[in-house]
Design a protein around this motif. Sequence first.
Motif, PDB file in Angstrom:
ATOM      1  N   LEU A  66      32.405  35.256  35.118  1.00 55.74           N
ATOM      2  CA  LEU A  66      33.193  34.115  35.581  1.00 55.74           C
ATOM      3  C   LEU A  66      32.395  32.828  35.459  1.00 55.74           C
ATOM      4  O   LEU A  66      32.906  31.807  34.975  1.00 55.74           O
ATOM      5  CB  LEU A  66      33.634  34.340  37.028  1.00 55.74           C
ATOM      6  CG  LEU A  66      34.327  33.160  37.717  1.00 55.74           C
ATOM      7  CD1 LEU A  66      35.595  32.756  36.980  1.00 55.74           C
ATOM      8  CD2 LEU A  66      34.636  33.506  39.177  1.00 55.74           C
ATOM      9  N   ASP A 123      36.678  34.115  45.011  1.00 61.63           N
ATOM     10  CA  ASP A 123      35.509  34.360  44.165  1.00 61.63           C
ATOM     11  C   ASP A 123      35.165  33.233  43.198  1.00 61.63           C
ATOM     12  O   ASP A 123      34.262  33.412  42.367  1.00 61.63           O
ATOM     13  CB  ASP A 123      35.718  35.653  43.367  1.00 61.63           C
ATOM     14  CG  ASP A 123      35.415  36.891  44.194  1.00 61.63           C
ATOM     15  OD1 ASP A 123      34.312  36.971  44.742  1.00 61.63           O
ATOM     16  OD2 ASP A 123      36.289  37.767  44.302  1.00 61.63           O
ATOM     17  N   LEU A 136      36.772  41.809  38.470  1.00 59.33           N
ATOM     18  CA  LEU A 136      37.038  41.307  39.814  1.00 59.33           C
ATOM     19  C   LEU A 136      38.402  41.748  40.339  1.00 59.33           C
ATOM     20  O   LEU A 136      38.511  42.202  41.487  1.00 59.33           O
ATOM     21  CB  LEU A 136      36.927  39.778  39.830  1.00 59.33           C
ATOM     22  CG  LEU A 136      35.533  39.206  39.556  1.00 59.33           C
ATOM     23  CD1 LEU A 136      35.573  37.687  39.632  1.00 59.33           C
ATOM     24  CD2 LEU A 136      34.512  39.762  40.545  1.00 59.33           C
ATOM     25  N   LEU A 137      39.434  41.602  39.536  1.00 60.62           N
ATOM     26  CA  LEU A 137      40.767  41.964  40.029  1.00 60.62           C
ATOM     27  C   LEU A 137      40.938  43.475  40.110  1.00 60.62           C
ATOM     28  O   LEU A 137      41.651  43.972  40.989  1.00 60.62           O
ATOM     29  CB  LEU A 137      41.847  41.336  39.150  1.00 60.62           C
ATOM     30  CG  LEU A 137      41.880  39.801  39.160  1.00 60.62           C
ATOM     31  CD1 LEU A 137      43.071  39.289  38.359  1.00 60.62           C
ATOM     32  CD2 LEU A 137      41.929  39.255  40.587  1.00 60.62           C
ATOM     33  N   ARG A 192      31.501  38.464  38.389  1.00 58.70           N
ATOM     34  CA  ARG A 192      31.122  37.130  38.864  1.00 58.70           C
ATOM     35  C   ARG A 192      30.196  36.426  37.883  1.00 58.70           C
ATOM     36  O   ARG A 192      30.292  35.213  37.687  1.00 58.70           O
ATOM     37  CB  ARG A 192      30.474  37.248  40.245  1.00 58.70           C
ATOM     38  CG  ARG A 192      31.482  37.565  41.343  1.00 58.70           C
ATOM     39  CD  ARG A 192      30.813  37.936  42.643  1.00 58.70           C
ATOM     40  NE  ARG A 192      31.812  38.247  43.684  1.00 58.70           N
ATOM     41  CZ  ARG A 192      31.618  39.114  44.659  1.00 58.70           C
ATOM     42  NH1 ARG A 192      30.460  39.767  44.746  1.00 58.70           N
ATOM     43  NH2 ARG A 192      32.566  39.333  45.541  1.00 58.70           N
ATOM     44  N   GLY A 222      38.683  39.177  34.927  1.00 56.61           N
ATOM     45  CA  GLY A 222      39.730  39.844  35.692  1.00 56.61           C
ATOM     46  C   GLY A 222      39.621  41.358  35.659  1.00 56.61           C
ATOM     47  O   GLY A 222      39.912  42.038  36.654  1.00 56.61           O
ATOM     48  N   ILE A 247      41.931  34.877  40.937  1.00 57.08           N
ATOM     49  CA  ILE A 247      40.533  35.053  41.343  1.00 57.08           C
ATOM     50  C   ILE A 247      40.272  34.264  42.635  1.00 57.08           C
ATOM     51  O   ILE A 247      39.602  34.743  43.556  1.00 57.08           O
ATOM     52  CB  ILE A 247      39.581  34.574  40.232  1.00 57.08           C
ATOM     53  CG1 ILE A 247      39.835  35.317  38.912  1.00 57.08           C
ATOM     54  CG2 ILE A 247      38.130  34.710  40.673  1.00 57.08           C
ATOM     55  CD1 ILE A 247      39.517  36.769  38.934  1.00 57.08           C
TER      56      ILE A 247
END
Length: 228
Positions: free
Chosen positions: A143, A184, A116-117, A140, A113, A179
């Motif tokens: 993740l 994603d 990506l966030l 990614r 997070g 996400i």
Amino acid sequence: MSVERTLIHFPLDPASRQVRLALGEKRLPFKEVSVRYWERPKEFVALNPSGLTPVLVEEANGRRLVVCESRAVLDHLEEQHPEPPLLGREPEERAEARRLLQWFDRKFDYEVGGYLLHEKMEKRLLGLGAPDLANLRQGREALRAHLVYMESLLAAREWLAGRRLSLADFAGAAHLSVIDYFGDVPWRDFSSVKTWYVKLKSRPCFRPLLADRWPGLAPAGHYDDLDF
């Protein structure tokens, strides 16, 4: 005793989503108030000086209780409303649920997070410019590593912490759902995690999350599809 509950939250905040799921699963009525926490509104900071969501306000018989941030709110709900139990009925499952809560709220949030966030959501909310492609790639990759770990847990268990649904599942689903809002999550490569998420996504407590929208941040096309 009648309790009037107000949850002050940001709809795309994983911590807030955990509390919303717990309140829904325990069938506790509450009013929602969305807050632009990054602007640090005075009324909100007066309730929680850290300026972080969520904050639960309960009022009953002239008394007011303010509970700040997800872990404190979840503990409060478990203490005051133990049925259904969301930390498990056995010591082993409770310990594992607590471990995974920490996993998602610290390790996942930092490694996934946090990239990506931050790049896809926080930068747009704060007007910080375009996403950094290197950061997106790192998020990614992290993740996928976390999804591999979740696959290994679900290969031996029905739910993340054991035989029963727990706060660990709500923590994982809350983080993944945001996400997924941005499209994603590589669901096709992780069938066990997808099956687990479909079960959670189909629960009544999850439906309000699927209706979340924020101006300027459109969800992926499959976001609210139960048969994605």
